[in-house]
Write a protein that holds these residues in place. Structure first.
Motif, mmCIF file in Angstrom:
data_model
loop_
_atom_site.group_PDB
_atom_site.id
_atom_site.type_symbol
_atom_site.label_atom_id
_atom_site.label_comp_id
_atom_site.label_asym_id
_atom_site.label_seq_id
_atom_site.Cartn_x
_atom_site.Cartn_y
_atom_site.Cartn_z
ATOM 1 N N PHE A 240 -49.991 -15.574 27.036
ATOM 2 C CA PHE A 240 -49.298 -14.271 27.393
ATOM 3 C C PHE A 240 -50.007 -13.055 27.259
ATOM 4 O O PHE A 240 -50.085 -12.055 27.888
ATOM 5 C CB PHE A 240 -47.962 -14.141 26.538
ATOM 6 N N VAL B 241 -45.724 -7.817 24.339
ATOM 7 C CA VAL B 241 -45.159 -8.735 25.368
ATOM 8 C C VAL B 241 -43.721 -9.331 24.680
ATOM 9 O O VAL B 241 -42.751 -9.361 25.379
ATOM 10 C CB VAL B 241 -46.344 -9.870 25.354
ATOM 11 N N SER C 206 -40.576 -9.633 22.469
ATOM 12 C CA SER C 206 -39.575 -8.759 22.019
ATOM 13 C C SER C 206 -39.426 -8.499 20.571
ATOM 14 O O SER C 206 -39.307 -7.323 20.102
ATOM 15 C CB SER C 206 -38.081 -9.389 22.476
ATOM 16 N N SER D 268 -40.967 -7.370 27.458
ATOM 17 C CA SER D 268 -39.921 -7.746 26.302
ATOM 18 C C SER D 268 -38.625 -7.244 26.919
ATOM 19 O O SER D 268 -38.197 -6.324 27.390
ATOM 20 C CB SER D 268 -40.467 -6.826 25.424
ATOM 21 N N THR D 269 -37.847 -8.337 27.039
ATOM 22 C CA THR D 269 -36.679 -8.499 27.828
ATOM 23 C C THR D 269 -35.283 -8.157 26.856
ATOM 24 O O THR D 269 -34.142 -7.921 27.639
ATOM 25 C CB THR D 269 -36.305 -9.740 28.325
ATOM 26 N N TYR E 215 -35.866 -12.630 21.222
ATOM 27 C CA TYR E 215 -35.559 -13.031 22.553
ATOM 28 C C TYR E 215 -34.710 -14.409 22.746
ATOM 29 O O TYR E 215 -34.013 -14.067 23.538
ATOM 30 C CB TYR E 215 -37.168 -13.143 22.938
ATOM 31 N N LEU F 227 -46.407 -12.406 33.887
ATOM 32 C CA LEU F 227 -46.914 -11.396 32.509
ATOM 33 C C LEU F 227 -48.303 -10.533 33.287
ATOM 34 O O LEU F 227 -48.126 -9.293 32.976
ATOM 35 C CB LEU F 227 -47.403 -12.232 31.437
HETATM 36 N N1 PHE Z 1 -39.468 -11.960 27.634
HETATM 37 C C1 PHE Z 1 -40.340 -12.371 26.827
HETATM 38 C C2 PHE Z 1 -39.610 -11.625 25.216
HETATM 39 O O1 PHE Z 1 -39.086 -10.654 25.635
HETATM 40 C C3 PHE Z 1 -41.445 -12.269 26.974
HETATM 41 C C4 PHE Z 1 -42.188 -12.916 28.050
HETATM 42 C C5 PHE Z 1 -42.180 -12.475 29.334
HETATM 43 C C6 PHE Z 1 -42.772 -14.074 27.968
HETATM 44 C C7 PHE Z 1 -42.416 -12.879 30.647
HETATM 45 C C8 PHE Z 1 -43.107 -14.637 29.465
HETATM 46 C C9 PHE Z 1 -42.916 -14.245 30.544
HETATM 47 O O2 PHE Z 1 -40.125 -11.879 24.352
#
Ligand code: PHE
Length: 419
Positions: free
Chosen positions: A79, A139, A141, A163-164, A217, A347
């Protein structure tokens, strides 16, 4: 949600038609573009680095420092490498054009380890010691959430590429954090897309959820998936927790074997998926494994994850010109250990988008005053590799998701789901 992203939608429909005419047909697209660049392979990486270092001629208005907080070590190093490399490619391209507002861009890369304490230390270091006012990262969350509080307090603009979790941009009272943005969609959408895919495409009825409750996450995504799966008429017949230190999943997998769910939802990062999915195969479990963007890694064990699906932000098979140009430039600059062009993952694409988005925001503000940049970002329309980005009231982009399949030992495009 709002406005469909027409341009990316059309492009994606085109891929759906061309690449997907059967998920069984592997397309040449992802390898074709990089392969064409191989003649330039050897000198490129070194030359590219030299380019970043030899730009001072372009700088007329001083230096703009951009910090990149990426997990280069710790549990998920791919990542970090992809994020750093995507961001550096964007910075190199801006510097080649003369920088931004006459300023040369200098990256400050820190290893933030996908972990709260090292990430907070890295953020304090770049802000207090290096004088950085702009951060791309973190990267993960669970690391970005505490860093976002520091950035808010110090009026530092932070754009997390990846970070979602909703709490990255919104505080505990539901108020948007000024100065904090992201380039990716959020998990209530991602979890819902995963659940709908299970119910409507795989036509399954029962799910078993495995989760690490200490990871914001994973916990969030598990919760959003469960709600959407249940609301859609599915049944969650088991839910078990583990910790990020666990390496033996046999107790949980014994319950999976007993309850025989149609799908196992495992919304964790690739390091955990590699262990748990492998042990499930060894136990003879045939349930379909499903996950989220955390599966996206060149180190995903595709034999262990074979037959699984995950939601993601982008596919390098997307035929849009901007995507193929990006895949080409990235492959020219970065090579794997055997000297082959690297194919950028989500990423890398999101870090490239987040960095370009930030530069466009600074350019439009005509200044590196973060209050002004905050305002220009709020109103921006940006066409990225991962789709078109405009921010909603929570500083979250509304974007489509891509579903990828792990099939025949490879990660393959399956479909696109719009908000
Ligand atoms: N979305 C993950 C998080 O918020 C991070 C991530 C995004 C990992 C895209 C891999 C690919 O922690």
């Amino acid at each position: 949600m709002r406005a469909l992203k027409i341009s990316s939608l059309f492009a994606m429909v085109a891929i759906a038609a061309s690449a997907c005419g059967g998920a069984a047909t592997p397309t040449a697209a992802p390898t074709a573009a990089p392969a064409a660049e191989e003649p330039t392979a050897a000198p490129t990486a070194a030359a590219a680095e030299a380019t970043t270092a030899s730009e001072p001629a372009a700088a007329t208005g001083g230096e703009l420092k951009i910090a990149i907080l990426a997990p280069l070590s710790g549990p998920v190093p791919t990542f970090g490498v992809s994020t750093r490399d995507g961001a550096l490619l964007a910075i190199e391209e801006w510097n080649a054009k003369g920088g931004v507002n006459g300023m040369k861009i200098t990256p400050v890369v820190e290893d933030s380890q996908c972990t709260p304490d090292p990430a907070v230390n890295a953020a304090n270091k770049v802000i207090d010691q290096d004088g950085v006012k702009f951060i791309i990262g973190e990267v993960c969350s669970k690391a970005t959430i505490p860093v976002s509080d520091i950035a808010t307090e110090k009026k530092v603009i932070l754009i997390s590429p990846t970070s979602t979790n909703p709490s990255v941009t919104v505080d505990s009272k539901g108020k948007v954090k000024p100065y904090i943005f992201r380039a990716c969609f959020i998990d209530p959408f991602q979890g819902t897309v995963g659940a709908k895919f299970a119910l409507e495409t795989l036509k399954v009825k029962t799910a078993f959820i495995m989760l690490d409750q200490s990871n914001d996450y994973v916990k969030g995504l598990a919760e959003y998936f469960e709600k959407a799966f249940t609301d859609g008429g599915g049944q969650v017949i088991g839910k078990e927790t583990y910790t990020s230190k666990d390496t033996d999943f046999s107790a949980i997998l014994a319950k999976v074997a007993d309850t025989k769910p149609d799908v196992v939802y495992l919304p964790d990062y690739y390091n955990i998926v590699n262990l748990a999915a492998k042990q499930a195969k060894e136990k003879g479990i045939t349930a379909t494994f499903l996950g989220g963007d955390g599966w996206d890694s060149s180190d995903l064990d595709t034999a262990a994850a074979e037959g699984g699906y995950f939601t993601n932000h982008y596919s390098p098979e997307d035929t849009r010109a901007e995507v193929q140009n990006f895949v080409k430039s990235y492959g020219e600059k970065y090579k794997d250990d055997s000297g082959n062009a690297k194919v950028p993952d989500a990423l890398a694409a999101l870090a490239y988008d987040a960095t370009n988005l930030l530069m466009e925001g600074i350019k439009a503000a005509g200044s590196d005053d973060t209050t002004k940049v905050n305002t220009t970002l709020e109103g921006i329309t940006f066409n990225g590799i991962s789709g078109k980005i405009t921010f909603d009231a929570n500083h979250d982009p509304v974007k489509s998701a891509t579903i990828l399949a792990v099939k025949d030992g490879k990660v393959q495009f399956n479909s696109v789901v719009n908000p």
